[in-house]
Design a protein around this motif. Structure first.
Motif, short mmCIF file in Angstrom:
data_model
loop_
_atom_site.label_atom_id
_atom_site.label_comp_id
_atom_site.label_asym_id
_atom_site.label_seq_id
_atom_site.Cartn_x
_atom_site.Cartn_y
_atom_site.Cartn_z
N THR A 8 38.22 -18.82 -2.84
CA THR A 8 38.91 -17.76 -3.90
C THR A 8 39.64 -18.17 -4.78
OG1 THR A 8 38.09 -16.06 -1.98
CG2 THR A 8 39.44 -15.59 -3.85
N LEU A 9 40.62 -18.90 -4.22
CA LEU A 9 41.76 -19.69 -5.16
C LEU A 9 41.42 -20.67 -5.83
CD1 LEU A 9 44.94 -19.81 -2.56
CD2 LEU A 9 44.29 -18.02 -4.26
N LEU A 10 40.28 -21.43 -5.37
CA LEU A 10 39.78 -22.54 -5.90
C LEU A 10 38.99 -22.04 -7.31
CD1 LEU A 10 39.54 -25.75 -6.14
CD2 LEU A 10 37.32 -25.34 -4.86
N PHE A 11 38.27 -21.31 -7.17
CA PHE A 11 37.18 -20.92 -7.99
C PHE A 11 37.49 -19.80 -8.90
CE2 PHE A 11 34.17 -23.16 -5.14
CZ PHE A 11 34.00 -24.31 -6.01
N LEU A 12 38.77 -19.07 -8.78
CA LEU A 12 39.15 -18.19 -9.71
C LEU A 12 39.31 -18.58 -11.07
CD1 LEU A 12 39.89 -15.01 -10.04
CD2 LEU A 12 42.17 -15.64 -9.22
N THR A 13 39.75 -19.99 -11.18
CA THR A 13 40.21 -20.34 -12.42
C THR A 13 39.04 -21.45 -13.00
OG1 THR A 13 41.15 -22.45 -11.21
CG2 THR A 13 42.47 -20.31 -11.82
N CYS A 14 37.86 -21.34 -12.37
CA CYS A 14 36.84 -22.57 -12.83
C CYS A 14 35.99 -21.85 -14.34
CB CYS A 14 36.03 -22.58 -11.81
SG CYS A 14 34.81 -21.47 -11.55
N ASP A 15 35.28 -22.55 -14.66
CA ASP A 15 34.41 -21.93 -16.00
C ASP A 15 32.93 -21.80 -15.65
OD1 ASP A 15 33.69 -24.64 -16.24
OD2 ASP A 15 35.03 -24.77 -18.14
N PHE A 16 32.48 -21.91 -14.39
CA PHE A 16 31.12 -22.14 -14.36
C PHE A 16 30.36 -20.90 -13.50
CE2 PHE A 16 32.96 -24.93 -11.38
CZ PHE A 16 32.55 -24.45 -10.22
N LEU A 17 31.26 -20.09 -12.82
CA LEU A 17 30.55 -19.13 -11.87
C LEU A 17 30.83 -17.60 -12.52
CD1 LEU A 17 32.30 -20.26 -8.47
CD2 LEU A 17 29.69 -20.08 -9.07
N PRO A 18 29.89 -16.59 -12.45
CA PRO A 18 30.11 -15.41 -12.97
C PRO A 18 31.08 -14.52 -12.29
CG PRO A 18 28.06 -15.52 -11.52
CD PRO A 18 28.56 -16.90 -11.46
N ARG A 77 22.55 -27.32 2.13
CA ARG A 77 24.35 -27.17 2.12
C ARG A 77 24.54 -26.28 3.29
NH1 ARG A 77 27.28 -25.35 -3.00
NH2 ARG A 77 25.51 -23.68 -2.84
N TYR A 78 25.48 -26.74 4.04
CA TYR A 78 26.11 -25.73 5.13
C TYR A 78 27.56 -25.92 5.04
CZ TYR A 78 26.50 -23.01 9.29
OH TYR A 78 26.55 -21.98 10.21
N SER A 79 28.33 -25.16 4.53
CA SER A 79 29.85 -25.16 4.25
C SER A 79 30.41 -24.06 4.53
CB SER A 79 30.25 -25.67 2.83
OG SER A 79 30.05 -24.73 2.19
N SER A 80 31.72 -23.85 4.51
CA SER A 80 32.41 -22.60 4.78
C SER A 80 32.03 -21.54 3.65
CB SER A 80 33.72 -23.07 4.73
OG SER A 80 34.23 -23.70 3.87
N LEU A 81 31.83 -22.02 2.46
CA LEU A 81 31.57 -21.05 1.39
C LEU A 81 30.07 -20.83 1.33
CD1 LEU A 81 32.64 -19.72 -1.08
CD2 LEU A 81 32.17 -21.84 -2.32
N ARG A 108 33.44 -9.71 -5.87
CA ARG A 108 32.44 -9.19 -5.38
C ARG A 108 31.90 -10.00 -3.99
NH1 ARG A 108 27.48 -9.14 -6.96
NH2 ARG A 108 27.36 -10.50 -8.43
N SER A 109 32.56 -10.94 -3.82
CA SER A 109 32.60 -11.97 -3.00
C SER A 109 33.72 -12.78 -2.65
CB SER A 109 31.35 -12.70 -2.69
OG SER A 109 31.24 -13.77 -3.76
N ALA A 110 33.73 -13.78 -1.98
CA ALA A 110 34.89 -14.65 -1.92
C ALA A 110 35.09 -15.64 -3.15
CB ALA A 110 34.83 -15.78 -0.89
N VAL A 111 33.80 -15.49 -4.06
CA VAL A 111 33.84 -16.33 -5.37
C VAL A 111 33.30 -15.61 -6.40
CG1 VAL A 111 34.24 -18.77 -4.02
CG2 VAL A 111 31.95 -17.78 -4.70
N SER A 167 40.92 -7.28 -9.01
CA SER A 167 40.76 -6.26 -8.14
C SER A 167 39.79 -7.02 -7.13
CB SER A 167 40.12 -5.02 -8.57
OG SER A 167 38.97 -5.18 -9.13
N GLY A 168 39.72 -6.35 -5.80
CA GLY A 168 38.81 -6.59 -4.82
C GLY A 168 39.42 -7.87 -4.08
N LEU A 169 40.54 -8.48 -4.24
CA LEU A 169 41.07 -9.64 -3.45
C LEU A 169 41.85 -9.17 -2.27
CD1 LEU A 169 42.20 -12.95 -4.66
CD2 LEU A 169 43.58 -11.86 -3.07
N ALA A 170 42.99 -8.71 -2.40
CA ALA A 170 43.61 -8.24 -1.26
C ALA A 170 44.54 -6.94 -1.82
CB ALA A 170 44.58 -9.34 -0.70
N ALA A 171 44.38 -5.59 -1.40
CA ALA A 171 45.19 -4.78 -2.20
C ALA A 171 46.76 -4.75 -1.90
CB ALA A 171 44.51 -3.42 -1.67
#
Length: 589
Positions: free
Chosen positions: A551-561, A247-251, A410-413, A456-460
């Motif tokens: 960041t917006l996409l995965f803030l609401t997912c149920d599979f990333l730490p 994979r080579y993507s923006s994320l 801690r990162s974008a996602v 926290s950590g998104l955009a103060a």
């Protein structure tokens, strides 16, 4: 995708030389991904299919259109093997951006189309997309990416299986809840067995899975995976018989590391595929799509032919469609690229189904206009949904002070849990002196539940942002200032889906996303510019990462730490515990 009886007969006649070809590509050097060689040859086409490959010209007649390929390399069109065609662009506007770059086949995820449209109207859309000059093939989901009330009914096998029987559906899409696969989840296994019985493939998603945990996931039936991030993980998957996508993507710009398995360890490339995994529009504009990956692979020492095979014949073989696409062979679709070299991989001419569709980086054919409303694609909001009250957005607790589990990016996602003590006023959490904290709220568009958290950590300095662009397509609202959040939320509802940013009492950015709440109906170039504008606006608010869309996409997912804001509430993904359950709007805790 098979030709009809008359087309089949004409194909044989043209191959014999008894019938003139409709198109003849003369004098090029054929990039033969079957034999792994470059050789001189002409290509004759009839009925949109290749009828002849060789040095003769017996198929040329007075009505044959001849394309001069002198000094050019004639390559098969690129196959994007794992793609999400809903990153602000839509399946039609995407064609404008990627077909001139040489991608002629896209294996697409159906998630948000299915969730918004349902199986019948998704099938109607897929039928209409067949008129495009780019071939869409579909992978259908067995689950969503965030559990919600009613999910089991939506993805019931009796609704999904008819889609699996479609010719343009070639398998099941990634299952992001891979621990459920490893545990033998009955619903997922039933879906996998149904796909396998129909000769379709099963795509996986095993991010973070160790070699030992890959074993039961492979046993569950996955054929391919795109989540390797190191060369060791590439080897782990290959050794278990799993087709491995690099994979080579923006994320995840992981390709240089992943290619070390080829350039340093000399692994066979026969079961390797390259993918961009649905990058942001501005990434495509800057880096390209498959063409960009090819350039990068060659720069990092992969022989050009091996790189080309990883985006043509290899994915076609994985998906069991190598008799139709993926190479310049008799009977295949005439999807051809005229390349000046095997370094830039940017075609001067793109041909699909035997028609010239792009030249010198510009689309040269009109695209059909789809009536998205016909498919029920516009996200709907309950008419009685209350969004104007600023008191809706802070968490509701009792007392004068409270320690609250907080989602910290801690990162974008990737997030982690941080417990933060905050003041409470009138039973509402306030941010106090915490300069980096935001309120975060996920609101069901139907008005049946609401989930609240701190972030926290998104955009103060973000005062208010609202978006249906997230993996639930519900209304995600973020910000420091509840009044600004309310204004952003109300404006998104007025747009029938979209992204809105508010500073004070002023909307400083908005983009309507009327197609499932995820996609714009603007042309690709305009979507790229909107993506750039959004990136600038959130950067001014303090966003420091590279990709706000993910960041917006995965803030609401149920599979990333580790913590996520989901329809069930604030979820600890690792433990599956809901730390702060969703409420009914207006009901205090």
């Amino acid at each position: 995708m098979l030709p009809g009886p008359e087309e089949h007969a004409r194909l044989i006649q043209t191959a014999r030389g008894d019938l003139a070809a409709e198109l003849f590509v003369r004098g090029g050097t054929v990039a033969n991904v079957y034999s792994g060689e470059l050789h001189e040859g002409n290509v004759a086409v009839t009925g949109g299919r290749i009828a002849y490959v060789g040095e003769g010209e017996r198929s040329v007649g007075p009505e044959t259109k001849v394309v001069d390929a002198s000094s050019m390399i004639v390559s098969p069109g690129y196959v994007e093997a794992h793609f999400h065609p809903w990153v602000l662009y839509n399946p039609v506007s995407l064609v404008e951006g990627v077909l001139p770059l040489g991608t002629t086949t896209v294996v697409a995820d159906n998630l948000f189309f299915y969730m918004q449209m349902g199986p019948r109207r998704f099938a109607a859309m897929a039928e209409d997309l067949r008129d495009l000059p780019l071939l869409y093939l579909w992978m259908v989901r067995l689950t969503s990416q965030a559990r919600f009330p009613g999910e089991e009914e939506m993805f019931a096998l009796e609704k999904v299986e008819p889609l699996l029987r479609r010719e343009d559906v070639i398998g099941t899409a990634e299952v992001t809840r891979w621990p459920a696969l490893a545990a033998g989840d009955r619903h997922l296994i039933s879906g996998i067995r149904a796909a396998k019985a129909l000769g379709k493939i099963v795509d996986g998603h095993t991010g973070g899975a160790s070699e030992s945990r890959l074993q039961p996931v492979a046993a569950a039936g996955i054929d391919a995976d795109h989540e390797a991030i190191t060369k060791k993980e590439v080897l782990n998957r290959l050794r278990l018989g799993i087709w491995t996508m690099l994979r080579y993507s923006s994320l995840r710009p992981d390709l240089p590391e992943l290619l070390r398995a080829v350039t340093e360890d000399s692994v066979s490339t026969h079961r390797l595929v390259m993918t961009t995994d649905g990058p942001a529009p501005e990434f495509v504009a800057q880096q390209g799509l498959i063409d960009g990956m090819l350039r990068l692979a060659v720069e990092h020492g992969v022989p050009p032919m091996k790189a080309l095979q990883m985006v043509t014949i290899n994915p076609a073989t994985l998906f069991r469609i190598d008799g139709q696409v993926g190479g310049i062979g008799i009977g295949r679709r005439a999807d051809l690229l005229l390349l000046p070299d095997l370094e830039s991989f940017r075609p001067e001419t793109v041909i699909t189904r035997g028609n010239v569709v792009a030249e010198n980086g510009e689309l040269s054919v009109p695209l059909p206009r789809l009536d998205w409303e016909e498919y029920g694609s516009r996200p709907r909001f309950d008419a009685g949904l209350e969004l104007d009250d600023p008191a809706l957005y802070p968490q509701k607790v009792s007392g004068s002070e409270r320690e609250v589990p907080t989602i910290h990016l801690r990162s974008a996602v990737i997030s982690e849990r941080r417990d933060v003590r905050v003041p409470v006023e009138k039973d509402l959490v306030t941010l106090g002196g915490h300069s980096d904290l935001l309120h975060a709220v996920l609101v069901d568009r139907g008005g049946t539940w609401i989930s609240r958290s701190l972030l926290s950590g998104l955009a103060a300095n973000l005062e208010g942002l609202a978006s249906t662009y997230n993996t639930t397509t519900q209304l995600l609202v973020l910000g420091r200032r509840p009044e600004s959040m309310a204004l952003a939320a109300r404006r998104v509802r007025e747009l029938d889906g979209g992204i809105v940013v508010v500073r004070g009492n002023e909307v400083i950015y908005e983009l309507a996303l009327p197609i499932t709440g995820m996609m714009s109906d603007l042309p690709f170039e305009e979507v790229v510019e909107e993506n750039r504008r959004l990136s600038r606006v959130v950067a001014e608010a303090g966003y420091e990462y590279h990709d706000i869309l993910y960041t917006l996409l995965f803030l609401t997912c149920d599979f990333l730490p580790a913590l996520r804001l989901t329809p069930l509430g604030v979820l600890d993904v690792k433990s599956s515990n809901v730390l702060a359950p969703a409420e009914r709007p207006g009901r205090s805790r």
